[in-house]
Write an enzyme that holds these catalytic residues in place. Structure first.
Site, PDB file in Angstrom:
ATOM      1  N   GLY A 102       0.813  -1.204   0.000  1.00 20.36           N
ATOM      2  CA  GLY A 102       0.000   0.000   0.000  1.00 20.36           C
ATOM      3  C   GLY A 102       0.846   1.253   0.000  1.00 20.36           C
ATOM      4  N   PRO A 150       2.496   4.894   1.210  1.00 17.63           N
ATOM      5  CA  PRO A 150       3.058   5.259   2.525  1.00 17.63           C
ATOM      6  C   PRO A 150       1.993   5.874   3.429  1.00 17.63           C
ATOM      7  CG  PRO A 150       4.471   6.034   0.737  1.00 17.63           C
ATOM      8  CD  PRO A 150       3.218   5.548   0.101  1.00 17.63           C
ATOM      9  N   GLY A 151       2.049   5.509   4.711  1.00 22.23           N
ATOM     10  CA  GLY A 151       1.175   6.114   5.701  1.00 22.23           C
ATOM     11  C   GLY A 151      -0.185   5.476   5.836  1.00 22.23           C
ATOM     12  N   THR A 152      -0.432   4.333   5.172  1.00 20.57           N
ATOM     13  CA  THR A 152      -1.754   3.711   5.240  1.00 20.57           C
ATOM     14  C   THR A 152      -1.911   2.766   6.422  1.00 20.57           C
ATOM     15  OG1 THR A 152      -0.945   2.076   3.639  1.00 20.57           O
ATOM     16  CG2 THR A 152      -2.255   3.908   2.787  1.00 20.57           C
ATOM     17  N   THR A 178       2.545  -1.032   9.024  1.00 20.08           N
ATOM     18  CA  THR A 178       3.265  -1.426  10.241  1.00 20.08           C
ATOM     19  C   THR A 178       2.319  -1.535  11.426  1.00 20.08           C
ATOM     20  OG1 THR A 178       5.232  -0.268   9.416  1.00 20.08           O
ATOM     21  CG2 THR A 178       5.196  -0.846  11.748  1.00 20.08           C
ATOM     22  N   GLU A 183      -4.389  33.904  -9.121  1.00 20.07           N
ATOM     23  CA  GLU A 183      -5.269  32.961  -8.429  1.00 20.07           C
ATOM     24  C   GLU A 183      -6.723  33.169  -8.852  1.00 20.07           C
ATOM     25  OE1 GLU A 183      -3.798  30.659  -7.000  1.00 20.07           O
ATOM     26  OE2 GLU A 183      -1.828  31.636  -6.975  1.00 20.07           O
ATOM     27  N   ASP A 193       2.233  25.138 -12.498  1.00 19.14           N
ATOM     28  CA  ASP A 193       0.998  24.896 -13.244  1.00 19.14           C
ATOM     29  C   ASP A 193       1.292  24.260 -14.599  1.00 19.14           C
ATOM     30  OD1 ASP A 193      -0.366  26.133 -11.165  1.00 19.14           O
ATOM     31  OD2 ASP A 193      -0.232  28.111 -12.100  1.00 19.14           O
TER      32      ASP A 193
END
Length: 630
Positions: A195, A197-199, A202, A418, A495
């Site tokens: 998966g 990173p950070g899901t 561990t 913007e 952009d």
């Protein structure tokens, strides 16, 4: 380990000081004796002034009649004893003293070698960073986790319900192995968690160990690889030996791609040490020897680079995908982390989850933590919706840089840039709704227009992709319309990069080009050699490459033309929104919609419409006549 190194150096220092004192001591013992030459000694004997002598080899120590002590060195004189006896001198003799005890002599002779060995051991321990001293290269660095206090269970893991269902079978086997062996079934030897990173890969592995209540060994894939060939393979053997002793147990290998990459892949050839380590891991997982009760759980975010032999049945024969959570999963994750903070009762976590699409579990944990830190900074006792909103903006758009000094001209240009993005977004039917627009510098950007999808999406249509390219070009087009061709800045660099990258993906991967058709080009484009894509050299001819470049440019220019048409037709809305951004600095999506469609200004400045624009420093310098430049 630091204490042992300190003790070793302390022993070396004390030994050096002792040897120095030992060499220095003979001189100290004889420092009170007056040294005279041999002829003067004979004269004193003839004059009868010598009372007593002690002879040690050729060295003579004696006492004169006035009590003074002396020392001298005598040659081999056979008549010396007879002469001293005639003069009535008291004579004593003793064997020649050794310069040092025998033990110190041995230490002195071996001191350079011992010092060299000690320094070698010290540097080898520092270089390998392992335990067990210089002979501990092959020992595994796997650490056994004992989570009595901080025990993690499935209740602490949210947002990955399908992945939890996949690994619950592993937990049941560890609790009751006979339940499966009774029917002749075998539990998978390895479980690969895949998966982004950070899901929570561990965290899920720790939850498996916490639910099963078995020993949990953790190690990183990089811990196997050393500078010496064969060390990694030895560590793999030692790791499985430890696992057998604590069977049943779980061995968790984080970032297994560090050691499990495909053998022989890459332009520079393979690493012998890494390949030997991988070979040993393959043998231990499914070789002649069986490792019953030892389950390997590994995590990676790059399964495409793993060796095929590692993924075959019998090794990592079960792959569990730990994907980014959907809105329901994000709400559950937020509830888990919200238990740790004092939160206002009116906060709706479902609303927060709806506004954070694409966030991983780690991102959501960071969001909750940032909101708590912001509340503490404001000396609040509870976390409110305001802190959650500020934390979300900080995580998604970066921290505000209010201390950055910008001139009025730069602010005006940023406001129109913007506003160009925002106006194109409003007029593109397939665009995502605007979440917020700001001209306050955040992160590395001077301003930003943030969009949020109304729901989680797994794919995008051709219409959506073209709309996103038009929105990306809106800032550059607004600068050209208002300030002219020569005043265009480099503010649209990111952009243009995003638009080009999106167009390249449409042409080369998604097959959305009518000219090139539904064909994928350069599927291995991430491999770069000497500045050029290897895939470009192998999978495309020069003629096809020219067509690809032409189609990419056509898509980007199409977005540019769409943005130019919208901003030309909606030039009044562009001026209105730019002036509002200069006054308010930050506008939400609903405020922008009310301003453009209903001409309703935010309540924070009710007198905005009554202000004389010519007297406003922020608005008076704006030219109202558009300057259209090709």
């Amino acid at each position: 380990m630091n204490f042992r190194n300190l003790a070793m150096w302390a022993v070396i220092v004390f030994l050096t000081i002792g040897l120095y004192n030992m060499f220095k001591s003979p001189q100290n013992l004889n420092s009170n004796n007056q040294k005279i030459n041999f002829s003067q000694f004979l004269t004193e004997v003839d004059n009868g002034r010598v009372v007593e002598v002690e002879i040690k080899g050729n060295n003579i120590n004696g006492i004169l009649s006035d009590g003074n002590k002396f020392t001298t060195y005598a040659p081999n004189d056979p008549n010396l004893i007879e002469k001293l006896s005639e003069r009535g001198v008291s004579i004593s003799a003793a064997p020649l003293d050794e310069k040092m005890p025998s033990l110190f002599g041995v230490l002195l002779s071996w001191f350079p070698m011992l010092l060299l060995i000690a320094v070698w051991i010290f540097f080898m321990r520092q270089m390998q960073g392992g335990k067990g001293g210089a002979m501990g290269f092959g020992r595994s660095k796997a650490k056994m986790m004992n989570e009595i206090k901080g025990k993690v269970t499935f209740n602490d893991v949210a947002g990955v319900e399908e992945a939890k269902e996949e690994v619950e079978e592993v937990v049941e086997f560890l609790k009751d192995p006979k339940k499966f062996s009774r029917l002749g079934g075998k539990i998978p030897r390895g479980c690969l968690l895949v998966g982004p990173p950070g899901t929570g890969k561990t965290l899920l592995a720790r939850a498996i160990a916490g639910e099963a209540g078995v020993p949990f060994f953790t190690i990183s894939g990089s811990d196997f690889v050393e500078m010496f060939v064969g060390v990694g393979a030895s560590r793999v053997r030692d790791m499985f030996e430890q696992g057998k002793k604590h069977s049943p147990c779980i061995i968790f290998i984080d970032e297994i791609d560090a050691v499990g990459r495909s053998r022989g892949a890459g332009l520079g050839g393979g690493n012998d040490e890494r390949e030997q380590t991988l070979n040993q891991l393959l043998v231990e997982m499914d070789g002649f020897e069986t490792n019953e009760g030892v389950i390997i759980i590994a995590a990676t975010n790059r399964p495409d680079v793993l060796d095929p032999a590692l993924l075959r049945p019998g090794r990592f024969d079960r792959q569990v995908v730990v994907s980014l959570p959907d809105i329901i999963g994000r709400e559950k994750i937020l509830k888990v982390h919200a238990k740790k903070i004092s939160m206002a009762p009116d906060i709706n976590l479902r609303t927060v989850a709806r506004g954070t699409p694409g966030f991983s579990g780690a991102d959501l944990a960071n969001l909750v933590n940032e909101s708590a830190l912001l509340a503490a900074r404001k000396n609040k006792r509870i976390v409110t919706n305001q802190e959650f909103e500020e934390a979300k903006d900080k995580v998604m758009m970066g921290a505000e840089r209010r201390s950055m000094i910008m001139t009025e001209e730069e602010k005006k240009l940023t406001a129109y840039h913007e506003a160009g993005h925002a106006i194109v977004t409003i007029n593109e039917k397939a665009a995502y709704p605007i979440h917020k627009a700001t001209i306050i510098p955040r992160g590395r950007a001077l301003g930003m227009v943030m969009q949020l999808p109304e729901k989680d999406e797994v794919s995008q249509t051709r219409e959506q992709l073209h709309a996103q390219m038009a929105i990306a070009m809106g800032g550059r087009v607004a600068e050209e319309i208002i300030f002219g061709h020569d005043k265009v800045t480099t503010g649209a660099v990111s952009d243009i990069e995003q638009a080009t990258k999106r167009a390249r993906a449409m042409v080369m991967r998604a097959g959305l080009s009518k000219e090139l058709g539904p064909v994928a080009y350069g599927e291995n484009e991430e491999e770069v050699f000497l500045g050029r894509s290897v895939a470009r050299q192998q999978n495309m001819s020069e003629e096809t490459a020219k067509k690809v470049d032409s189609e990419i440019r056509k898509f980007v220019e199409k977005g540019y033309d769409r943005a130019k048409k919208v901003l030309t037709d909606k030039i009044d809305d562009l001026h209105k929104l730019a002036k509002a951004l200069l006054v308010y600095e930050t506008l939400t999506g609903s405020e922008i919609e009310n301003l453009i469609t209903k001409n309703i200004y935010p309540e924070s400045k009710k007198d905005f419409k009554k202000e004389d624009e010519s007297k406003s420093s922020a608005l008076g310098s704006i030219g109202l006549k558009p300057k259209i430049v090709h």
